[in-house]
Design a protein around this motif. Structure first.
Motif, PDB file in Angstrom:
ATOM      1  N   THR A  16      -5.561   3.892  13.227  1.00 50.09           N
ATOM      2  CA  THR A  16      -4.971   5.202  13.496  1.00 50.09           C
ATOM      3  C   THR A  16      -4.000   5.558  12.379  1.00 50.09           C
ATOM      4  N   GLU A  17      -3.716   6.846  12.287  1.00 49.30           N
ATOM      5  CA  GLU A  17      -2.724   7.266  11.293  1.00 49.30           C
ATOM      6  C   GLU A  17      -1.344   6.808  11.755  1.00 49.30           C
ATOM      7  N   PRO A  18      -0.518   6.293  10.843  1.00 51.10           N
ATOM      8  CA  PRO A  18       0.822   5.892  11.268  1.00 51.10           C
ATOM      9  C   PRO A  18       1.639   7.132  11.641  1.00 51.10           C
ATOM     10  N   THR A  19       2.498   6.986  12.640  1.00 56.40           N
ATOM     11  CA  THR A  19       3.334   8.120  13.014  1.00 56.40           C
ATOM     12  C   THR A  19       4.370   8.335  11.923  1.00 56.40           C
ATOM     13  N   GLU A  20       4.990   9.520  11.954  1.00 56.01           N
ATOM     14  CA  GLU A  20       5.974   9.830  10.913  1.00 56.01           C
ATOM     15  C   GLU A  20       7.148   8.849  10.968  1.00 56.01           C
ATOM     16  N   ASN A  21       7.572   8.510  12.189  1.00 52.26           N
ATOM     17  CA  ASN A  21       8.696   7.574  12.316  1.00 52.26           C
ATOM     18  C   ASN A  21       8.359   6.209  11.732  1.00 52.26           C
ATOM     19  N   LYS A  22       7.127   5.750  11.999  1.00 53.57           N
ATOM     20  CA  LYS A  22       6.719   4.452  11.465  1.00 53.57           C
ATOM     21  C   LYS A  22       6.652   4.513   9.938  1.00 53.57           C
ATOM     22  N   LEU A  23       6.181   5.643   9.466  1.00 51.06           N
ATOM     23  CA  LEU A  23       6.092   5.840   8.017  1.00 51.06           C
ATOM     24  C   LEU A  23       7.492   5.770   7.390  1.00 51.06           C
ATOM     25  N   LEU A  24       8.449   6.425   8.037  1.00 52.28           N
ATOM     26  CA  LEU A  24       9.821   6.420   7.502  1.00 52.28           C
ATOM     27  C   LEU A  24      10.444   5.029   7.593  1.00 52.28           C
ATOM     28  N   ASP A  25      10.142   4.315   8.698  1.00 55.68           N
ATOM     29  CA  ASP A  25      10.650   2.943   8.825  1.00 55.68           C
ATOM     30  C   ASP A  25      10.127   2.077   7.690  1.00 55.68           C
ATOM     31  N   ASN A  26       8.819   2.185   7.459  1.00 55.36           N
ATOM     32  CA  ASN A  26       8.216   1.388   6.385  1.00 55.36           C
ATOM     33  C   ASN A  26       8.757   1.797   5.019  1.00 55.36           C
ATOM     34  N   ARG A  62      12.123   0.470   0.382  1.00 56.32           N
ATOM     35  CA  ARG A  62      13.303   0.694  -0.472  1.00 56.32           C
ATOM     36  C   ARG A  62      14.150  -0.569  -0.575  1.00 56.32           C
ATOM     37  N   GLN A  63      14.402  -1.183   0.590  1.00 59.24           N
ATOM     38  CA  GLN A  63      15.231  -2.397   0.582  1.00 59.24           C
ATOM     39  C   GLN A  63      14.579  -3.513  -0.229  1.00 59.24           C
ATOM     40  N   GLU A  64      13.263  -3.673  -0.019  1.00 55.21           N
ATOM     41  CA  GLU A  64      12.563  -4.743  -0.741  1.00 55.21           C
ATOM     42  C   GLU A  64      12.515  -4.452  -2.239  1.00 55.21           C
ATOM     43  N   SER A  65      12.315  -3.184  -2.588  1.00 59.05           N
ATOM     44  CA  SER A  65      12.234  -2.817  -4.007  1.00 59.05           C
ATOM     45  C   SER A  65      13.558  -3.097  -4.710  1.00 59.05           C
ATOM     46  N   GLU A  66      14.664  -2.773  -4.026  1.00 56.78           N
ATOM     47  CA  GLU A  66      15.985  -3.033  -4.624  1.00 56.78           C
ATOM     48  C   GLU A  66      16.218  -4.536  -4.747  1.00 56.78           C
ATOM     49  N   ALA A 120       0.836  -1.205   0.000  1.00 52.33           N
ATOM     50  CA  ALA A 120       0.000   0.000   0.000  1.00 52.33           C
ATOM     51  C   ALA A 120       0.867   1.249   0.000  1.00 52.33           C
ATOM     52  N   LEU A 121       1.966   1.200   0.746  1.00 48.30           N
ATOM     53  CA  LEU A 121       2.872   2.356   0.797  1.00 48.30           C
ATOM     54  C   LEU A 121       3.481   2.615  -0.576  1.00 48.30           C
ATOM     55  N   ASN A 122       3.862   1.550  -1.263  1.00 49.71           N
ATOM     56  CA  ASN A 122       4.421   1.684  -2.608  1.00 49.71           C
ATOM     57  C   ASN A 122       3.435   2.408  -3.538  1.00 49.71           C
ATOM     58  N   GLY A 123       2.184   1.966  -3.477  1.00 48.85           N
ATOM     59  CA  GLY A 123       1.157   2.590  -4.317  1.00 48.85           C
ATOM     60  C   GLY A 123       0.903   4.035  -3.921  1.00 48.85           C
ATOM     61  N   ALA A 124       0.924   4.282  -2.612  1.00 51.28           N
ATOM     62  CA  ALA A 124       0.644   5.639  -2.141  1.00 51.28           C
ATOM     63  C   ALA A 124       1.769   6.605  -2.535  1.00 51.28           C
ATOM     64  N   ILE A 125       3.009   6.133  -2.438  1.00 51.34           N
ATOM     65  CA  ILE A 125       4.138   6.992  -2.837  1.00 51.34           C
ATOM     66  C   ILE A 125       4.086   7.253  -4.344  1.00 51.34           C
ATOM     67  N   ALA A 126       3.787   6.212  -5.108  1.00 47.39           N
ATOM     68  CA  ALA A 126       3.720   6.366  -6.566  1.00 47.39           C
ATOM     69  C   ALA A 126       2.633   7.353  -6.966  1.00 47.39           C
ATOM     70  N   ALA A 127       1.582   7.453  -6.153  1.00 50.33           N
ATOM     71  CA  ALA A 127       0.456   8.331  -6.502  1.00 50.33           C
ATOM     72  C   ALA A 127       0.673   9.778  -6.050  1.00 50.33           C
ATOM     73  N   LEU A 128       1.743  10.030  -5.287  1.00 55.19           N
ATOM     74  CA  LEU A 128       1.986  11.399  -4.828  1.00 55.19           C
ATOM     75  C   LEU A 128       2.317  12.311  -6.009  1.00 55.19           C
ATOM     76  N   PHE A 158       9.858  13.563  -0.459  1.00 53.37           N
ATOM     77  CA  PHE A 158       9.724  12.459   0.509  1.00 53.37           C
ATOM     78  C   PHE A 158      10.836  11.421   0.316  1.00 53.37           C
ATOM     79  N   LEU A 159      11.082  11.025  -0.934  1.00 56.06           N
ATOM     80  CA  LEU A 159      12.068   9.963  -1.167  1.00 56.06           C
ATOM     81  C   LEU A 159      13.493  10.434  -0.868  1.00 56.06           C
ATOM     82  N   LEU A 160      13.795  11.672  -1.186  1.00 54.63           N
ATOM     83  CA  LEU A 160      15.151  12.166  -0.899  1.00 54.63           C
ATOM     84  C   LEU A 160      15.393  12.215   0.605  1.00 54.63           C
ATOM     85  N   ARG A 161      14.356  12.561   1.343  1.00 49.95           N
ATOM     86  CA  ARG A 161      14.530  12.631   2.792  1.00 49.95           C
ATOM     87  C   ARG A 161      14.452  11.243   3.427  1.00 49.95           C
ATOM     88  N   ALA A 162      13.482  10.448   2.992  1.00 46.85           N
ATOM     89  CA  ALA A 162      13.279   9.141   3.633  1.00 46.85           C
ATOM     90  C   ALA A 162      14.301   8.108   3.168  1.00 46.85           C
TER      91      ALA A 162
END
Lengths: 199, 117
Positions: B2-12, B17-21, A139-147, A155-159
């Motif tokens: 609930t909305e995920p916290t920013e830290n959780k969002l960054l962790d995910n 990124r790792q999985e995509s690579e 879901a995160l992948n899709g949400a980022i792609a839709a930004l 977001f990607l440069l920072r995260a």
């Protein structure tokens, strides 16, 4: 005697230059090897097209080597991302113009459906989706792609790249204030869209 | 929920990124490696003429690919604007392939055929 000394010095200079070139090549190879996959994933998220993403990454590599290969190794990462993001932005603008002209030529033959509905379904074309078993990441992948593009870049440069606001602004070629706005909106949108995937 | 916290969002995001690579296929990895080697090979300026020849060959291939991309279905492109072309577009069009201009009449004809059918 002077001739021999000159020849020796020239040979030494040549050897040193060759060694420097070899060192530079190895360093550039190491740097690009460490960043190429991530760069490709970033470009693919932005373009949603494998071939376009590959072209963008290839071009960014060539530009880095051509114009900044002689720079300090520590400068390569921000420079590479600046080139990469610039290429993505160029691609985006060209796509927009091309679509506008294409639509102009064909406007009578097309229906009035929402253009957003014509976007490829990233969940269907992205092989990552097929491999992930965790819904949240998919879901995160899709949400980022839709930004929107600029939010996605910020977001990607920072995260993913761990850049701070200033570095992100440099890579995106905009003001730090704009980065803060784009990033904040991206986080807000992502949190909102991912509510259902959070415990 | 609930909305995920920013830290959780960054962790995910980092896990993503790792999985995509990791999920990249062998062909993509090989093409990236080839692109890297090609770029790094240009560090030395000793083969300028080869570089020029390679550049021209690449440009020819790029033109062919640009033509193919132009004819590709519009649904593959992520952004569709319905506004009419403006003068502001001209600077971008100026950098388009010459094929685009040579084939303008063809595209116009193609559009009229689509309308007719």
């Amino acid at each position: 005697m002077a001739h021999v000394a000159l020849t020796a010095r020239t040979s030494f200079t040549g050897l040193a230059a060759r060694k420097m070139t070899l060192d530079s090549k190895q360093a550039l190879d190491r740097f690009l090897a460490g960043i190429e996959r991530r760069a490709f994933v970033i470009a693919r998220l932005a373009t949603r097209n494998r071939e376009d993403a590959m072209d963008i990454v290839q071009d960014a590599m060539l530009q880095l080597v051509k114009y900044y290969g002689g720079r300090d190794e520590g400068e390569w990462a921000p420079l590479f991302h600046r080139i990469l993001q610039r290429r993505i932005l160029d691609w985006y603008r060209r796509s927009r113009v091309r679509n506008r002209w294409r639509h102009w030529f064909n406007r009578d033959s097309e229906d009035d459906s929402d253009p957003l509905e014509n976007l490829p379904d990233s969940a269907a074309v992205d092989p990552v989706q097929a491999i992930f078993t965790e819904r949240a990441l998919g879901a995160l992948n899709g949400a980022i792609a839709a930004l929107p593009l600029r939010q996605q870049q910020a977001f990607l440069l920072r995260a993913w790249e761990g850049m701070d606001t200033e570095q992100t602004a440099h890579a995106m070629g905009c003001a730090a204030g704009s980065v803060k706005t784009h990033y904040s909106r991206a986080v807000h949108t992502l949190r909102d869209r991912l509510k259902d995937h959070s415990p | 929920m609930t909305e995920p916290t920013e830290n959780k969002l960054l962790d995910n995001a980092n896990r993503l990124r790792q999985e995509s690579e990791r999920a990249l296929d062998e062909l993509t990895i090989a093409r990236l490696r080839a692109a890297r080697l090609n770029a790094v090979a240009r560090v030395s300026g000793r083969h300028r003429w080869w570089g020029l020849a390679g550049g021209m060959a690449t440009a020819s291939v790029a033109l062919a690919i640009a033509g193919a991309l132009w004819l590709r279905a519009p649904s593959e492109l992520p952004m569709v604007s319905t506004a009419e072309p403006t003068v502001a577009d001209l600077d971008l069009l100026a950098t388009e392939s010459p094929e685009f201009y040579r084939n303008l009449e063809f595209y116009r004809w193609l559009a009229s055929q689509s309308d007719a059918s």
